[in-house]
Design an enzyme around this catalytic site. Structure first.
Site, mmCIF file in Angstrom:
data_model
loop_
_atom_site.group_PDB
_atom_site.id
_atom_site.type_symbol
_atom_site.label_atom_id
_atom_site.label_comp_id
_atom_site.label_asym_id
_atom_site.label_seq_id
_atom_site.Cartn_x
_atom_site.Cartn_y
_atom_site.Cartn_z
ATOM 1 N N CYS A 115 -20.318 -62.385 18.357
ATOM 2 C CA CYS A 115 -21.361 -61.937 17.413
ATOM 3 C C CYS A 115 -21.441 -62.811 16.165
ATOM 4 C CB CYS A 115 -21.126 -60.486 17.018
ATOM 5 S SG CYS A 115 -21.192 -59.400 18.436
ATOM 6 N N HIS A 260 -25.648 -58.940 11.357
ATOM 7 C CA HIS A 260 -25.619 -58.893 12.807
ATOM 8 C C HIS A 260 -25.967 -57.468 13.242
ATOM 9 C CE1 HIS A 260 -24.636 -59.268 16.902
ATOM 10 N NE2 HIS A 260 -23.682 -58.351 16.813
ATOM 11 N N ASN A 290 -28.125 -55.285 20.937
ATOM 12 C CA ASN A 290 -27.245 -56.313 20.380
ATOM 13 C C ASN A 290 -27.390 -57.583 21.226
ATOM 14 O OD1 ASN A 290 -25.112 -57.927 19.575
ATOM 15 N ND2 ASN A 290 -23.577 -56.301 19.652
HETATM 16 O O1 UT7 Z 1 -21.320 -56.617 18.399
HETATM 17 C C1 UT7 Z 1 -20.073 -56.417 18.962
HETATM 18 C C2 UT7 Z 1 -19.377 -55.444 18.155
HETATM 19 N N1 UT7 Z 1 -19.567 -54.122 18.705
HETATM 20 C C3 UT7 Z 1 -19.713 -53.124 17.858
HETATM 21 O O2 UT7 Z 1 -19.810 -53.313 16.671
HETATM 22 C C4 UT7 Z 1 -19.676 -51.715 18.420
HETATM 23 C C5 UT7 Z 1 -18.970 -50.800 17.470
HETATM 24 N N2 UT7 Z 1 -18.847 -49.466 17.974
HETATM 25 C C6 UT7 Z 1 -19.908 -48.642 18.105
HETATM 26 O O3 UT7 Z 1 -21.007 -49.031 17.808
HETATM 27 C C7 UT7 Z 1 -19.662 -47.239 18.571
HETATM 28 O O4 UT7 Z 1 -18.272 -46.999 18.663
HETATM 29 C C8 UT7 Z 1 -20.332 -46.910 19.939
HETATM 30 C C9 UT7 Z 1 -21.835 -46.871 19.787
HETATM 31 C C10 UT7 Z 1 -19.949 -47.962 20.974
HETATM 32 C C11 UT7 Z 1 -19.880 -45.556 20.450
HETATM 33 O O5 UT7 Z 1 -20.141 -44.569 19.465
HETATM 34 P P1 UT7 Z 1 -19.002 -43.531 19.069
HETATM 35 O O6 UT7 Z 1 -19.620 -42.596 18.139
HETATM 36 O O7 UT7 Z 1 -17.828 -44.310 18.589
HETATM 37 O O8 UT7 Z 1 -18.718 -42.819 20.450
HETATM 38 P P2 UT7 Z 1 -17.351 -42.713 21.258
HETATM 39 O O9 UT7 Z 1 -16.985 -44.034 21.839
HETATM 40 O O10 UT7 Z 1 -16.361 -42.019 20.409
HETATM 41 O O11 UT7 Z 1 -17.790 -41.756 22.446
HETATM 42 C C12 UT7 Z 1 -18.194 -40.410 22.207
HETATM 43 C C13 UT7 Z 1 -18.490 -39.772 23.549
HETATM 44 C C14 UT7 Z 1 -17.402 -39.985 24.589
HETATM 45 O O12 UT7 Z 1 -17.269 -38.791 25.322
HETATM 46 P P3 UT7 Z 1 -16.080 -37.755 24.981
HETATM 47 O O13 UT7 Z 1 -14.809 -38.535 25.164
HETATM 48 O O14 UT7 Z 1 -16.303 -37.349 23.559
HETATM 49 O O15 UT7 Z 1 -16.297 -36.680 25.989
HETATM 50 C C15 UT7 Z 1 -17.955 -41.063 25.480
HETATM 51 O O16 UT7 Z 1 -17.470 -40.969 26.807
HETATM 52 O O17 UT7 Z 1 -19.675 -40.333 24.117
HETATM 53 C C16 UT7 Z 1 -19.429 -40.750 25.469
HETATM 54 N N3 UT7 Z 1 -20.270 -41.914 25.756
HETATM 55 C C17 UT7 Z 1 -21.548 -41.804 26.131
HETATM 56 N N4 UT7 Z 1 -22.333 -40.739 26.348
HETATM 57 C C18 UT7 Z 1 -23.615 -40.964 26.719
HETATM 58 C C19 UT7 Z 1 -19.957 -43.235 25.660
HETATM 59 N N5 UT7 Z 1 -21.013 -43.979 25.988
HETATM 60 C C20 UT7 Z 1 -22.022 -43.130 26.280
HETATM 61 C C21 UT7 Z 1 -23.349 -43.289 26.669
HETATM 62 N N6 UT7 Z 1 -24.119 -42.203 26.864
HETATM 63 N N7 UT7 Z 1 -23.909 -44.518 26.822
#
Ligand code: UT7
Length: 335
Positions: A115, A260, A290
């Site tokens: 990134c 970014h 992204n």
């Molecule tokens: O550019 C490269 C750098 N990357 C980034 O900067 C990404 C940084 N991180 C993020 O943007 C966020 O962490 C995410 C958008 C990737 C995820 O958001 P979050 O609020 O941190 O969600 P989480 O990973 O804690 O997941 C919450 C829940 C999980 O379920 P449980 O364990 O609470 O039952 C995941 O399994 O959401 C679930 N989940 C989804 N649900 C529906 C994960 N992906 C999805 C999805 N659709 N696509």
């Protein structure tokens, strides 16, 4: 005394024609428009046709940047290509690009800074220009993520985030201290390399990739999203403060901030912490997702088109991503 440094004299971007909405993804995996929108701000992304690689997208962006600069391939004396999705494992996509556009035998190099790729690439171009080695540098950020994502429920945490696209700029020397690149801050912290990475093919494993690895999905990127998020916001703010301190500017001096685009929640938190008003913060993640190394040059092009970035604007860019790598750059826009 005026010092030779670099400035951008042309920009161009390209995204492939196929739009994939969140609802389209919800039809092939267990996700929803509501989840993706609320957690990331993304509504759609563009996806390349099969058979299209980073160099193909980069070529169109490069042609547009060259036309904008009023130059041809023959004027360019160095190509720097930033991508985490090279067309093949080796050689780099800068060389593949050379096979698609005649550039003679000028040097062509790839950088692998994810990134932060575009900021590192501009910093490298600026250094070469300052030392007098090259004077017309083509910098490209291009990514075809879609061929390497797991579009099943297993891969939903990563697959919904990324889109394909390319952006390019042409850089030349200037001695005008009121224009061009004013400064950079670049960082990496390799201890976190496995928070966002692509395991297979493994350079350290004989055969590199096996059927078992493919069955386990090791050829798809892995991300600890919460850890990346937790590091992103403070690193963004630190690097912005660092580049401002280095160049002697204050945050109030900044006319436009292009972060970014990894997650709109990160963008909003950084904007708020830096006390930047919303109208100075660029966000286009809703339309592109992204696009990694392509993100900042795409934002630059769109900001020129919509009139927010104009000659004389003080432009701040910052990025954070896999590696971890992060960095920022400040420039006085000159076209
Ligand atoms: O550019 C490269 C750098 N990357 C980034 O900067 C990404 C940084 N991180 C993020 O943007 C966020 O962490 C995410 C958008 C990737 C995820 O958001 P979050 O609020 O941190 O969600 P989480 O990973 O804690 O997941 C919450 C829940 C999980 O379920 P449980 O364990 O609470 O039952 C995941 O399994 O959401 C679930 N989940 C989804 N649900 C529906 C994960 N992906 C999805 C999805 N659709 N696509």
């Amino acid at each position: 005394m005026a010092m030779r440094h670099s400035t951008i004299i042309g920009t161009g971007f390209y995204v492939p024609p196929n739009v994939v909405t969140n609802d389209d993804l919800a039809r092939i995996m267990d996700t929803s428009d509501a989840w993706i929108t609320e957690r990331t701000g993304i509504k759609q992304r563009y996806i390349a046709d099969e058979g299209t690689g980073a160099a193909d997208l980069g070529k169109i962006a490069a042609e547009r940047a060259l036309a904008d600069a009023g130059l041809t391939n023959q004027d360019i004396d160095l190509i720097i290509f930033a991508t985490l999705n090279p067309d093949v494992f080796f050689p780099g996509s800068a060389c593949i690009l050379q096979s698609k556009m005649p550039f003679g035998t000028i040097p062509a190099l790839d950088i692998r800074q994810q990134c932060t790729g575009f900021i590192y690439a501009v910093a490298i171009a600026d250094a070469f220009i300052r030392m007098g080695a090259y004077s017309k540098v083509l910098v490209i950020g291009a990514e075809v993520h879609s061929t390497g994502l797991d579009f099943t429920t297993r891969g939903r945490d990563v697959a919904v985030l990324f889109g394909d696209g390319a952006g390019a700029v042409v850089m030349t020397p200037t001695e005008n201290e009121n224009e061009g690149v004013l400064g950079f801050a670049l960082h990496a912290q390799g201890e976190h390399w496995d928070k966002l990475y692509l395991p297979a093919p493994y350079g350290s494993v004989r055969g590199r990739i096996t059927h078992e690895m493919i069955d386990r999905g090791e050829h798809y990127p892995k991300m600890d999203g919460r850890a990346v998020f937790k590091h992103a916001v403070p690193r963004f703010c630190e690097t912005i403060n660092e580049v401002l301190a280095k160049t002697g500017y204050k945050i109030e001096d900044v006319d436009l901030f292009i972060p970014h685009q990894a997650n709109d929640r990160i963008t909003k938190m950084v904007g708020k912490q830096m006390r930047l008003p919303d109208e100075k913060v660029v966000s286009n993640i809703a339309r592109y997702g992204n696009t990694t190394a392509a993100t900042i040059p795409i934002c630059i092009c769109e900001s020129r088109q919509d009139g927010r970035l104009k000659k004389g604007s003080l432009l701040l860019c910052a990025a954070f991503g896999s590696g971890f790598t992060w960095g920022s750059m400040l420039m006085r826009w000159s076209i």
